[in-house]
Scaffold this motif. Structure first.
Motif, PDB file in Angstrom:
ATOM      1  N   THR A  38      -0.680  10.865  44.171  1.00  0.00           N
ATOM      2  CA  THR A  38       0.155  12.034  43.637  1.00  0.00           C
ATOM      3  C   THR A  38      -0.891  13.141  43.582  1.00  0.00           C
ATOM      4  O   THR A  38      -0.715  14.140  43.938  1.00  0.00           O
ATOM      5  CB  THR A  38       0.480  11.747  42.108  1.00  0.00           C
ATOM      6  N   ALA A  39      -2.435  12.902  43.127  1.00  0.00           N
ATOM      7  CA  ALA A  39      -3.550  13.811  42.901  1.00  0.00           C
ATOM      8  C   ALA A  39      -3.474  14.352  44.533  1.00  0.00           C
ATOM      9  O   ALA A  39      -3.727  15.734  44.749  1.00  0.00           O
ATOM     10  CB  ALA A  39      -4.635  13.275  42.534  1.00  0.00           C
ATOM     11  N   ALA A  40      -3.443  13.411  45.699  1.00  0.00           N
ATOM     12  CA  ALA A  40      -3.603  13.934  46.989  1.00  0.00           C
ATOM     13  C   ALA A  40      -2.416  14.649  47.449  1.00  0.00           C
ATOM     14  O   ALA A  40      -2.728  15.872  48.044  1.00  0.00           O
ATOM     15  CB  ALA A  40      -3.409  12.789  48.188  1.00  0.00           C
ATOM     16  N   ALA A  41      -1.099  14.479  46.978  1.00  0.00           N
ATOM     17  CA  ALA A  41      -0.102  15.175  47.241  1.00  0.00           C
ATOM     18  C   ALA A  41       0.020  16.586  46.696  1.00  0.00           C
ATOM     19  O   ALA A  41       0.404  17.669  46.997  1.00  0.00           O
ATOM     20  CB  ALA A  41       1.437  14.469  47.321  1.00  0.00           C
ATOM     21  N   THR A  42      -0.511  16.717  45.352  1.00  0.00           N
ATOM     22  CA  THR A  42      -0.422  17.796  44.583  1.00  0.00           C
ATOM     23  C   THR A  42      -1.628  18.690  44.953  1.00  0.00           C
ATOM     24  O   THR A  42      -1.516  19.994  45.029  1.00  0.00           O
ATOM     25  CB  THR A  42      -0.479  17.445  43.180  1.00  0.00           C
ATOM     26  N   PHE A  43      -2.961  18.280  44.946  1.00  0.00           N
ATOM     27  CA  PHE A  43      -4.144  19.023  45.141  1.00  0.00           C
ATOM     28  C   PHE A  43      -4.468  19.142  46.523  1.00  0.00           C
ATOM     29  O   PHE A  43      -4.913  20.258  46.910  1.00  0.00           O
ATOM     30  CB  PHE A  43      -5.322  18.205  44.300  1.00  0.00           C
ATOM     31  N   HIS A  44      -4.923  17.789  46.982  1.00  0.00           N
ATOM     32  CA  HIS A  44      -5.577  18.014  48.343  1.00  0.00           C
ATOM     33  C   HIS A  44      -4.604  18.723  49.202  1.00  0.00           C
ATOM     34  O   HIS A  44      -5.342  19.369  50.238  1.00  0.00           O
ATOM     35  CB  HIS A  44      -5.931  16.523  48.662  1.00  0.00           C
TER      36      HIS A  44
END
Length: 424
Positions: free
Chosen positions: A260-266
């Protein structure tokens, strides 16, 4: 019949104990912060670490639980009886320091998350959560307290729900999960040690072993296996099932947070999370403007679960090492010194929040500290698990034993590689 469809779930849920709570506590605010940072920094390419750590953490936790079940003592209780006092004092001192820093970081994140939701001064939330956690451990009935801890684990499903509707590039996600990507750089290796430290954490070893021993003290029908010699396989099967469920739950949540963090931030170029407000954005795909609400509930719920485990494992380690009466099932007057250590760890954690620390960064670095400390603790645990005078005929062997040493070696390799990378 009303409620009948839920009965199988409730029956299974009741059979789960130290393993489930340990697994959920593994995804404490420190874990959430570390996994969010990992997804932001490394994208989908870091999720493979969860497939690596799952069998390793399950093995180490099962070994810890077996030590407690066989001997009726936690790790420190066994070490103090069979190893030099200087070794025990060094390990317990480092554990107390690491746990207290982790308590401070978790309280800071809980306060930061609550401030997003309700406003007001952060110090008020730090005091509220810190004092509530200590009072609950000291004065709540043990069985009721454990039941509360188990139900708090459900707060972690917010991240699974977020993953289900996030704009995830599933091709990249699957590749990142199955194909390891490694680079020899100080930031990358530090992140790997942080991941190892937040999944294979020393305080979890001490907690699960002590909880197995605690269950025997609470239940008059149970005795340490080394005394009764029967029913061992049944107990080991229970421990393995409980531990695998807890660690699988922990790994699933960790993967959900990273992706989720990869899809949102990265994916949008944000590779560094500095505040809880930024971490809350990882939940916007499902929660929209209520992202802060879900984030706050997840952080506070897991924090209320993890802080008792952190402070409690430190108290168990110190108390067992000193041969004090220990146990959350005991009344305060029966184990005054044990509860004093527990309260002291939480109190220092509260005080540390009045220093200029950044909650998310504190969570990340507390995981790195745990990764470094885990190495000597794991070596000691493996020696205890094979010690004939401690474990008798129930010494750990076979694939579980070698998997435990493999976990120890990988953890040590990660720490050494990180130190070399920073030195170059």
């Amino acid at each position: 019949m009303k409620g009948a469809p839920l009965r199988p779930f409730r029956d299974v849920f009741k059979t789960l104990g130290p393993g489930l709570i340990t697994g959920a506590a593994d995804d404490d605010p420190s874990g959430i912060g570390t996994y969010s940072q990992t997804g932001a920094q490394l994208g989908y390419g870091a999720s493979w670490t969860m497939l690596l750590t799952f069998p390793l953490m399950a093995a180490i936790q099962e070994i810890s639980a077996r030590v407690g079940c066989v001997t009726g003592h936690g790790i420190a209780g066994n070490v103090c009886r069979h190893y030099p006092a200087s070794l025990l004092n060094g390990i317990v001192s480092l554990l107390f320091i690491a746990n207290t820093i982790n308590v401070a970081a978790d309280l800071g994140a809980m306060a930061d998350a609550s401030r997003l939701l309700f406003g007001g001064p952060a110090f008020a939330y730090v005091l509220l959560f810190g004092i509530t956690s200590v009072v609950a451990q000291i004065f709540l009935d043990y069985a009721r307290y454990v039941a509360v801890l188990k139900w708090l684990t459900l707060s972690l499903f917010a991240y699974v729900a977020a993953l289900a509707v996030a704009h995830v590039s599933w091709g990249e996600a699957v590749a990142g999960l199955l194909i390891p990507r490694v680079e020899f750089s100080a930031p990358f290796l530090t992140t790997i040690v942080a991941i190892l430290g937040t999944t294979i954490s020393p305080y979890l070893f001490f907690w699960q072993a002590s909880q197995e021993a605690e269950d025997q003290r609470v239940d008059a029908r149970k005795r340490p296996l080394i005394q009764r010699h029967h029913g061992a396989q049944k107990e080991f099967h229970r421990i393995r099932a409980d531990t695998i469920v807890g660690m699988a739950f922990s790994s699933l949540i960790a993967i959900a947070i990273i992706l989720t963090a990869a899809a949102t931030f990265h994916a949008t170029g944000k590779t560094d999370i500095q505040t809880s407000a930024q971490a809350a954005e990882a939940l916007r795909p499902i929660a929209g403007r209520f992202a802060e609400v879900i984030f706050a509930l997840g952080i506070v719920g897991t924090g209320l679960l993890a802080i008792p485990v952190l402070a409690g494992s430190a108290a168990y380690a110190v108390g067992e090492g000193r041969r004090w009466p220990v146990g959350l099932a005991r009344k305060p007057k029966e184990a005054a010194a044990f509860y004093a250590v527990l309260a002291l760890s939480a109190a220092i954690g509260i005080v540390l929040n009045f220093t200029p620390i950044d909650p998310i960064q504190a969570l990340y670095w507390s995981a790195v500290i745990n990764g470094v400390l885990a190495v000597p603790v794991m070596v000691l645990l493996m020696l205890v698990a094979r010690h004939h005078e401690i474990m008798g005929n129930f010494r750990v062997g076979g694939p579980l034993y070698w998997l435990g040493w493999l976990a120890t070696a990988i953890m040590a390799f990660g720490v050494v590689a990180m130190a070399i990378a920073w030195a170059l």
